[in-house]
Design an enzyme around this catalytic site. Structure first.
Site, short mmCIF file in Angstrom:
data_model
loop_
_atom_site.label_atom_id
_atom_site.label_comp_id
_atom_site.label_asym_id
_atom_site.label_seq_id
_atom_site.Cartn_x
_atom_site.Cartn_y
_atom_site.Cartn_z
N VAL A 62 0.84 -1.20 0.00
CA VAL A 62 0.00 0.00 0.00
C VAL A 62 0.88 1.25 0.00
CG1 VAL A 62 -1.71 1.30 1.35
CG2 VAL A 62 -1.82 -1.19 1.29
N CYS A 63 0.43 2.28 -0.73
CA CYS A 63 1.05 3.61 -0.65
C CYS A 63 -0.05 4.64 -0.85
CB CYS A 63 2.19 3.77 -1.65
SG CYS A 63 1.66 3.90 -3.37
N ARG A 64 0.32 5.86 -1.20
CA ARG A 64 -0.67 6.92 -1.36
C ARG A 64 -1.57 6.68 -2.58
NH1 ARG A 64 -0.60 10.84 -4.46
NH2 ARG A 64 -1.41 12.92 -4.27
N GLY A 66 -0.63 4.11 -5.29
CA GLY A 66 -0.40 2.82 -5.94
C GLY A 66 0.90 2.75 -6.72
N MET A 90 -4.05 4.71 -0.83
CA MET A 90 -4.86 5.27 0.26
C MET A 90 -5.81 6.36 -0.23
SD MET A 90 -4.28 3.51 2.93
CE MET A 90 -5.02 4.52 4.24
#
Length: 98
Positions: A62-64, A66, A90
């Site tokens: 997961v990141c901000r 993708g 996210m």
């Protein structure tokens, strides 16, 4: 690269599945809110922390948005890890955060 949507990952959590989530955002981004079960390993430190990641499990990255989690997924997959990138990151996560 294997992918999952935020809604599909949220459904797994809602169903009580025990999943490993690795958030590769930087610490200051995570401080604003992360998926409660997620472990933070910033992308900049990932290559130095592979010994902390269980090779017997599937990990959801997961990141901000993708992008970084996609890079992390490709890196870890090349190291023999089973990883799935959460597309949309996210920004598209509608579930709980802490």
């Amino acid at each position: 690269m294997k992918e999952i949507t935020p809604q599909e990952l949220e459904a797994k959590l809602a169903a009580g599945e025990q999943v490993s989530i690795i958030d590769v955002r930087e610490a200051e981004e995570v401080a604003a809110g992360k998926i409660p079960q997620a472990v933070n390993i910033p992308l900049s430190l990932l290559e130095f922390r592979t010994q902390d990641i269980d090779k017997t499990k599937t990990h959801y990255m997961v990141c901000r948005s993708g992008g970084r989690s996609g890079k992390a997924s490709m890196f870890l997959a090349a190291q023999g890890f089973d990883v799935i990138n959460m597309v949309g990151g996210m920004l598209e996560w509608e579930g709980n955060v802490k």
